[in-house]
Write an enzyme that holds these catalytic residues in place. Sequence first.
Site, mmCIF file in Angstrom:
data_model
loop_
_atom_site.group_PDB
_atom_site.id
_atom_site.type_symbol
_atom_site.label_atom_id
_atom_site.label_comp_id
_atom_site.label_asym_id
_atom_site.label_seq_id
_atom_site.Cartn_x
_atom_site.Cartn_y
_atom_site.Cartn_z
ATOM 1 N N ALA B 12 -18.411 34.364 22.542
ATOM 2 C CA ALA B 12 -18.654 33.336 23.565
ATOM 3 C C ALA B 12 -19.923 33.576 24.388
ATOM 4 C CB ALA B 12 -17.436 33.236 24.475
ATOM 5 N N ALA B 13 -19.942 34.662 25.164
ATOM 6 C CA ALA B 13 -21.059 34.893 26.077
ATOM 7 C C ALA B 13 -22.366 35.162 25.330
ATOM 8 C CB ALA B 13 -20.735 36.065 27.013
ATOM 9 N N ARG B 23 -33.564 27.759 24.002
ATOM 10 C CA ARG B 23 -33.982 26.469 24.561
ATOM 11 C C ARG B 23 -34.984 26.653 25.698
ATOM 12 N NH1 ARG B 23 -28.326 24.880 24.907
ATOM 13 N NH2 ARG B 23 -27.691 24.422 22.779
ATOM 14 N N SER B 40 -19.081 34.004 17.058
ATOM 15 C CA SER B 40 -19.023 32.750 17.798
ATOM 16 C C SER B 40 -17.742 31.957 17.544
ATOM 17 C CB SER B 40 -20.234 31.884 17.421
ATOM 18 O OG SER B 40 -20.404 30.860 18.368
ATOM 19 N N CYS B 44 -9.727 32.421 22.127
ATOM 20 C CA CYS B 44 -8.546 31.923 22.825
ATOM 21 C C CYS B 44 -7.667 31.104 21.897
ATOM 22 C CB CYS B 44 -8.949 31.061 24.017
ATOM 23 S SG CYS B 44 -10.191 31.846 25.031
ATOM 24 N N VAL B 88 -24.114 48.698 17.514
ATOM 25 C CA VAL B 88 -25.191 49.233 18.355
ATOM 26 C C VAL B 88 -24.719 50.587 18.860
ATOM 27 C CG1 VAL B 88 -26.573 48.919 20.430
ATOM 28 C CG2 VAL B 88 -26.046 46.955 18.969
ATOM 29 N N ASP B 288 -16.828 39.158 28.960
ATOM 30 C CA ASP B 288 -15.691 40.042 29.237
ATOM 31 C C ASP B 288 -16.059 41.474 29.586
ATOM 32 O OD1 ASP B 288 -14.279 37.824 28.511
ATOM 33 O OD2 ASP B 288 -13.077 38.806 26.963
ATOM 34 N N ASN B 310 -18.682 31.698 28.854
ATOM 35 C CA ASN B 310 -19.667 30.678 28.494
ATOM 36 C C ASN B 310 -20.628 30.386 29.634
ATOM 37 O OD1 ASN B 310 -19.530 29.147 25.773
ATOM 38 N ND2 ASN B 310 -17.413 29.693 26.231
ATOM 39 N N TYR B 431 -5.312 7.336 41.358
ATOM 40 C CA TYR B 431 -3.916 6.916 41.388
ATOM 41 C C TYR B 431 -3.634 5.645 40.606
ATOM 42 C CZ TYR B 431 0.283 4.544 42.819
ATOM 43 O OH TYR B 431 1.455 3.847 42.783
#
Lengths: 557, 557
Positions: B12-13, B23, B40, B44, B88, B288, B310, B431
């Site tokens: 995720a991260a 980007r 990736s 969950c 690593v 995490d 994320n 409502y």
Amino acid sequence: MKRRIVVVGANAAGAKAAAKARRINPRAEISVIDRGSFISYGACGIPYYVSDTVTDVKELMSTPVGVVRDANFFKKVKGVSVKTNTEVTGIDREAKVIRLREGAGAETSLPYDKLILATGSSPFVPKIENVGLKNILTVKSIEDAELLKESALSCSAACIVGGGLIGLETAEALRQKGMQVTLVEMRDQLLPGVLDPEVAAAVEKHVKQQGVTVLTGCAVTGFAGEGTVATVLVGDLEIKADLVVLAPGATPNVQLAREAGLAIGTTGAIAVDQMLRTSDPDIYACGDCCETTHLVTGKKVFVPLGSTANKQGRVAGINAAGGEATFAGIIGTSILKVFSFNAGKTGLTETEARANGFDVETVLSPAPDRAHFFPGAKPIMLKLVADRSTGRILGLQAAGEGAVDKRLDAAAAAITFKATAEQLSQLDLAYAPPYGAAMDNLIVAADIMKNKLSGHARGISAREVKRKLDEEEDFILLDVRSPAEHGEIGIEGAKLIPLGVLREKLEELPRDKEIVTFCKISLRGYEAQKILDAAGFTNVKFMDGGIMAWPYKFRDR
Amino acid sequence: MKRRIVVVGANAAGAKAAAKARRINPRAEISVIDRGSFISYGACGIPYYVSDTVTDVKELMSTPVGVVRDANFFKKVKGVSVKTNTEVTGIDREAKVIRLREGAGAETSLPYDKLILATGSSPFVPKIENVGLKNILTVKSIEDAELLKESALSCSAACIVGGGLIGLETAEALRQKGMQVTLVEMRDQLLPGVLDPEVAAAVEKHVKQQGVTVLTGCAVTGFAGEGTVATVLVGDLEIKADLVVLAPGATPNVQLAREAGLAIGTTGAIAVDQMLRTSDPDIYACGDCCETTHLVTGKKVFVPLGSTANKQGRVAGINAAGGEATFAGIIGTSILKVFSFNAGKTGLTETEARANGFDVETVLSPAPDRAHFFPGAKPIMLKLVADRSTGRILGLQAAGEGAVDKRLDAAAAAITFKATAEQLSQLDLAYAPPYGAAMDNLIVAADIMKNKLSGHARGISAREVKRKLDEEEDFILLDVRSPAEHGEIGIEGAKLIPLGVLREKLEELPRDKEIVTFCKISLRGYEAQKILDAAGFTNVKFMDGGIMAWPYKFRDR
């Protein structure tokens, strides 16, 4: 001496005000007067009673544990005396006395120390030809609902006049009873004032799929029939209908207030301050009969809603009883379920934001309402509206078969506290796959907004793309989806280069032309814009919301 | 020279950080290293893959349009190179180089200008007797899930160690596969740290109804079996189990950071500032493996969650790429679906609020999740926690079969902006009867909180009432429900006076005793308190949440 509190109107706001006043002031004499025979009912449930979704009308008038909220209930439980079938005919503010008449009886009077007006609103009935014909009805009260249900038994073709919340809910109710239903809306979209056109278009599409005929941009000019309505006239067009429901909007019941000389606001509803005091400090108003403040624009608005009425009733009750409470205002939140589609808004639409002079940026973000791999995930579309100069979120619209309500509620809270796109994007929302994606729809929309506000992302609306295509402008419409997706559904004139090979095929694109990228929802479209930007292309945008937000005809196959 | 960005961890991260960095900085060289073979993926979603709710593991690794996010995808679409199955082994901060080893290959090195650690967390494996036996598993990675699914094929009795989110989701998954399931939790309630005991009790009740055996307050002391686990030892108690899932919580993967001399926070996770910089300004951490700030307490916390990962990945990616972004923190929002029950929290629980020194007021408010007359309305219970001195909302817990997620999300937004009970009670939430009552559960809870904070309403917890009954204190427990409700289910020792006749029967109640009123949800209980207050009774309270919040035995019939 005991404080005498009189409440005019025993529905949402009035009933709440009386009950709250009693809790605050155990000694006060509290009377509630209502011209109807049913009190304290859930008027918003009426379309569901019409459709037989709610089978027993008592359910609308009961507490959650099934106790009917009638005059006896108010007397025994709340210590409040309720008079039904009683019209309040005037207010003598000098003498602090109201005049009332029970049924056809003689006029009597009732003194007050504090008066609360909760006179509600009425369906607006346009003054058009033959509007008095039989079977031309409104839906507001339980009496209305009973009449509509009875009339529907012998009818087969209904025409609903007005494409707002009530009109749509009633269209569904009558369609579910097996009737032919035509809905006529004067403006050129459904839910004007509630949704922007492209979001309303999604509602219209769904409603049509359910077999409702929808005519927008059509004003009903009159009705025809022998005693009972048979035809609805829309200019030269004739619509056969043996049942008509007028739902062109609500108008506040202000006659009593106006005749008593109380100030009426610019919206036509009773003017009140934050304590819900009218121009007479001994008279309060709450619920559908009064106006309130829009917390985003600061302007006075008239938005009758059961949720607001209850909040206001509480405030008026406390103040009339000698306590102190304020009602800050609303942000225009509305929601509608029509068939299996949900749509709503909170804050300002793009239309409203522009009309109020904001420098507007928008994001259209379609995505599943929960983790896409979780069974039952359904698509929803979010439209986020922000103020360019401050980054502040001005409004959210949400529409689709999935859970739009929770995105609206979270945004409503954020907008109330003047959240920026940055703040919205960092909200710690409840995440697990059955409830949303790891990046909730709202977070994604806020992130795209940040990208747009910072200039990283450049969007262009589907409408603008359509115009360019129609006017044969010289630009490239670049579909970056997969060949399979492209083959299934597409836009005429689009060139296909899947995102995965875009980096390798840059030479296929001319550098001197405007390029508009798109994919299903425009996340790949944005990715493509970034790739082209990086490669030195200087005039690249993506189409907001991708092909899911394309409301026009798709490519012929 | 091109900026070299290296990301350790491609979930995720890490995946988000790499994509965002690209980007922001089209020219950077971006490498991602992961020790696993799958990257990736939606971790969950793993319990739902175990239960076969999600049948194809590829769905967990795909974009919403079905494109698998593998190394090729990252290369082609994101312009990011990904190395999988690569460990690593160290960071040379001086030389700005990491050491890595692919599979069993030789150690190589990779230089970086900016390094992002997204090393995630691992299931905590307690060092207890025979924990290495076969079929004692964890659920974190896709490899874990595959092993668990395969093992489950030949097993019939599972024991889950740990009653947190993952433990409960896994219990459901295995129960749905038809296994006998026993869940063992060391603390004396399920979901410790997530829910207060009385809310957790509702979860426990539901889980037991679904056939899961739940043992709380029980520490697993070891395992027994011949090569493969056969028995779980809980002190003297032996639980037969041929499959064990260890889910006692997550521990951050900080070895690499620690060995590199980076600061580790008091929570045991990597310390970072708001820009997610570690103690080395060229090294970021996200997801995490790092700690963050709790925005209500201001304290550092370790709460690993995909949604936070994320958001943090985005921030680390922007900063590493040369942009500027900050991550403010979290408010501890968590949610769980277990069978057909939903439960979660945002902000602080009562337990947490007290531990942090707040002067706490609480409200328990059970009610249907939509208009009670609307078909499909399901009960939910809200527990609101506020700070007495400021009226500020500190937290919300929500549990039940109905829509708890949207109340959590709206409250999450409100708590983030430091809303008071007054402000929460006036939120303009969406409502219509299909979505909520005219007064949404959240508004009702906030109103009760206002009544409590102002002294109008005086509550007492079910636990305190139980203690009084057990210790035979001299007080009156007054049931103000209807005789029918009273007959159906009740509390031993309670006296019945329905609310509707209470005003007439005041003489039946002694004025010199403490009186505790209750009804189904305690709105009538509160009403009764007000009636008795008004009649001059001086020691009246209502039981918070009514009989719906009574977690003990009901009266024998």
